[in-house]
Design a protein around this motif. Structure first.
Motif, PDB file in Angstrom:
ATOM      1  N   GLU A  37       0.813  -1.208   0.000  1.00 49.48           N
ATOM      2  CA  GLU A  37       0.000   0.000   0.000  1.00 49.48           C
ATOM      3  C   GLU A  37       0.850   1.264   0.000  1.00 49.48           C
ATOM      4  OE1 GLU A  37      -0.194  -2.089   2.839  1.00 49.48           O
ATOM      5  OE2 GLU A  37      -1.576  -3.447   1.879  1.00 49.48           O
ATOM      6  N   GLY A  38       2.111   1.170   0.383  1.00 52.91           N
ATOM      7  CA  GLY A  38       2.982   2.327   0.461  1.00 52.91           C
ATOM      8  C   GLY A  38       2.567   3.294   1.557  1.00 52.91           C
ATOM      9  N   GLU A  39       1.966   2.772   2.606  1.00 56.58           N
ATOM     10  CA  GLU A  39       1.453   3.599   3.690  1.00 56.58           C
ATOM     11  C   GLU A  39       2.596   4.129   4.558  1.00 56.58           C
ATOM     12  OE1 GLU A  39      -2.245   3.094   6.799  1.00 56.58           O
ATOM     13  OE2 GLU A  39      -1.178   1.329   6.119  1.00 56.58           O
ATOM     14  N   CYS A  40       2.478   5.374   4.997  1.00 60.31           N
ATOM     15  CA  CYS A  40       3.481   5.966   5.882  1.00 60.31           C
ATOM     16  C   CYS A  40       3.528   5.177   7.187  1.00 60.31           C
ATOM     17  CB  CYS A  40       3.128   7.425   6.161  1.00 60.31           C
ATOM     18  SG  CYS A  40       4.257   8.222   7.335  1.00 60.31           S
ATOM     19  N   PRO A  41       4.732   4.869   7.698  1.00 58.44           N
ATOM     20  CA  PRO A  41       4.817   4.103   8.946  1.00 58.44           C
ATOM     21  C   PRO A  41       4.139   4.812  10.115  1.00 58.44           C
ATOM     22  CG  PRO A  41       6.993   4.872   8.277  1.00 58.44           C
ATOM     23  CD  PRO A  41       6.056   5.185   7.157  1.00 58.44           C
ATOM     24  N   PHE A  42       4.110   6.134  10.096  1.00 57.37           N
ATOM     25  CA  PHE A  42       3.472   6.856  11.198  1.00 57.37           C
ATOM     26  C   PHE A  42       1.959   6.737  11.129  1.00 57.37           C
ATOM     27  CE2 PHE A  42       7.434   9.419  10.486  1.00 57.37           C
ATOM     28  CZ  PHE A  42       8.144   8.790  11.473  1.00 57.37           C
ATOM     29  N   ASP A  43       1.412   6.609   9.941  1.00 53.01           N
ATOM     30  CA  ASP A  43      -0.029   6.408   9.824  1.00 53.01           C
ATOM     31  C   ASP A  43      -0.402   4.989  10.224  1.00 53.01           C
ATOM     32  OD1 ASP A  43      -0.506   9.002   8.925  1.00 53.01           O
ATOM     33  OD2 ASP A  43      -0.255   8.442   6.820  1.00 53.01           O
ATOM     34  N   ARG A  44       0.368   4.049   9.772  1.00 54.36           N
ATOM     35  CA  ARG A  44       0.042   2.639  10.020  1.00 54.36           C
ATOM     36  C   ARG A  44       0.263   2.214  11.472  1.00 54.36           C
ATOM     37  NH1 ARG A  44       0.483  -2.144   6.007  1.00 54.36           N
ATOM     38  NH2 ARG A  44      -0.067  -3.844   7.375  1.00 54.36           N
ATOM     39  N   HIS A  45       1.289   2.752  12.099  1.00 55.68           N
ATOM     40  CA  HIS A  45       1.698   2.279  13.423  1.00 55.68           C
ATOM     41  C   HIS A  45       1.594   3.334  14.519  1.00 55.68           C
ATOM     42  CE1 HIS A  45       3.288  -1.333  11.572  1.00 55.68           C
ATOM     43  NE2 HIS A  45       4.104  -0.621  10.820  1.00 55.68           N
ATOM     44  N   LEU A  46       0.884   4.418  14.293  1.00 51.64           N
ATOM     45  CA  LEU A  46       0.927   5.557  15.211  1.00 51.64           C
ATOM     46  C   LEU A  46       0.624   5.175  16.665  1.00 51.64           C
ATOM     47  CD1 LEU A  46       1.426   8.547  15.606  1.00 51.64           C
ATOM     48  CD2 LEU A  46      -0.994   8.946  15.122  1.00 51.64           C
ATOM     49  N   GLU A  47      -0.478   4.522  16.922  1.00 55.27           N
ATOM     50  CA  GLU A  47      -0.834   4.222  18.315  1.00 55.27           C
ATOM     51  C   GLU A  47       0.166   3.288  18.982  1.00 55.27           C
ATOM     52  OE1 GLU A  47      -4.965   3.896  19.570  1.00 55.27           O
ATOM     53  OE2 GLU A  47      -5.528   4.306  17.487  1.00 55.27           O
ATOM     54  N   ARG A  48       0.620   2.272  18.253  1.00 57.41           N
ATOM     55  CA  ARG A  48       1.626   1.358  18.826  1.00 57.41           C
ATOM     56  C   ARG A  48       2.941   2.093  19.064  1.00 57.41           C
ATOM     57  NH1 ARG A  48      -0.982  -1.900  15.174  1.00 57.41           N
ATOM     58  NH2 ARG A  48       0.563  -1.550  13.555  1.00 57.41           N
ATOM     59  N   LEU A  49       3.310   2.982  18.149  1.00 55.85           N
ATOM     60  CA  LEU A  49       4.545   3.753  18.301  1.00 55.85           C
ATOM     61  C   LEU A  49       4.456   4.676  19.513  1.00 55.85           C
ATOM     62  CD1 LEU A  49       7.295   4.718  17.298  1.00 55.85           C
ATOM     63  CD2 LEU A  49       6.089   6.296  15.772  1.00 55.85           C
ATOM     64  N   LEU A  50       3.346   5.364  19.656  1.00 55.75           N
ATOM     65  CA  LEU A  50       3.168   6.240  20.815  1.00 55.75           C
ATOM     66  C   LEU A  50       3.244   5.450  22.113  1.00 55.75           C
ATOM     67  CD1 LEU A  50       0.250   8.501  19.551  1.00 55.75           C
ATOM     68  CD2 LEU A  50       2.685   9.072  19.641  1.00 55.75           C
ATOM     69  N   THR A  51       2.579   4.320  22.148  1.00 56.12           N
ATOM     70  CA  THR A  51       2.585   3.484  23.351  1.00 56.12           C
ATOM     71  C   THR A  51       3.994   2.995  23.661  1.00 56.12           C
ATOM     72  OG1 THR A  51       0.296   2.825  22.967  1.00 56.12           O
ATOM     73  CG2 THR A  51       1.614   1.418  24.423  1.00 56.12           C
ATOM     74  N   ALA A  52       4.722   2.572  22.635  1.00 54.86           N
ATOM     75  CA  ALA A  52       6.090   2.087  22.848  1.00 54.86           C
ATOM     76  C   ALA A  52       6.978   3.184  23.420  1.00 54.86           C
ATOM     77  CB  ALA A  52       6.670   1.563  21.538  1.00 54.86           C
ATOM     78  N   VAL A  53       6.915   4.363  22.841  1.00 53.91           N
ATOM     79  CA  VAL A  53       7.771   5.463  23.297  1.00 53.91           C
ATOM     80  C   VAL A  53       7.346   5.959  24.671  1.00 53.91           C
ATOM     81  CG1 VAL A  53       8.481   7.853  22.833  1.00 53.91           C
ATOM     82  CG2 VAL A  53       8.429   6.182  20.962  1.00 53.91           C
ATOM     83  N   LEU A  54       6.058   6.192  24.846  1.00 59.38           N
ATOM     84  CA  LEU A  54       5.593   6.801  26.089  1.00 59.38           C
ATOM     85  C   LEU A  54       5.561   5.845  27.271  1.00 59.38           C
ATOM     86  CD1 LEU A  54       2.779   9.053  24.603  1.00 59.38           C
ATOM     87  CD2 LEU A  54       5.127   9.706  25.239  1.00 59.38           C
ATOM     88  N   SER A  55       5.630   4.547  27.032  1.00 62.79           N
ATOM     89  CA  SER A  55       5.695   3.590  28.140  1.00 62.79           C
ATOM     90  C   SER A  55       7.131   3.241  28.509  1.00 62.79           C
ATOM     91  CB  SER A  55       4.913   2.313  27.797  1.00 62.79           C
ATOM     92  OG  SER A  55       5.513   1.631  26.719  1.00 62.79           O
TER      93      SER A  55
END
Length: 121
Positions: A37-55
């Motif tokens: 799909e060529g989707e931006c990684p921040f669009d596809r994984h935003l919530e998981r990325l936020l959780t990983a960083v903020l936890s």
């Protein structure tokens, strides 16, 4: 972690302004997409990325964030195989990995801004 739509929009906008603009300047915008799909990684994984960083407890060392990001984000990425090998990451074609320091800084900056706004309210 649960994020409101407004918080997600705030984080995504900050990532777009700070990182996606760099991708465009250096030509990564043609290759930073994930999967067919060529989707931006921040669009596809935003919530998981936020959780990983903020936890992850805040650290001056980026290496403190990598294990959780690999565990929560990369494992869900179609560019990584079942053994944890990612050719995109290994050849510096992963926007998330290439700009990981800026990504973490941006997320933590937005978190600080959101907390300050809540405290002021």
């Amino acid at each position: 972690m649960n994020f409101t739509p407004e918080e997600l929009q705030e984080y995504r906008g900050a990532l777009r302004d700070r990182i996606c603009s760099i991708c465009g300047k250096f030509g990564y915008d043609e290759v930073c997409g994930i999967g067919e799909e060529g989707e931006c990684p921040f669009d596809r994984h935003l919530e998981r990325l936020l959780t990983a960083v903020l936890s992850t407890p805040r650290s001056d060392e980026i290496s403190a964030y990598i294990p959780k990001i690999r565990e929560m984000v990369c494992i869900e990425c179609p560019n990584q195989n079942d053994r944890g090998v990612c050719k995109s990451r290994d050849t510096a074609y992963c926007g998330l990995d290439s700009f990981i320091v800026l990504v973490v800084q941006t997320i933590e900056d937005v978190q600080d801004r959101l907390r300050a706004a809540k405290s002021a309210a």
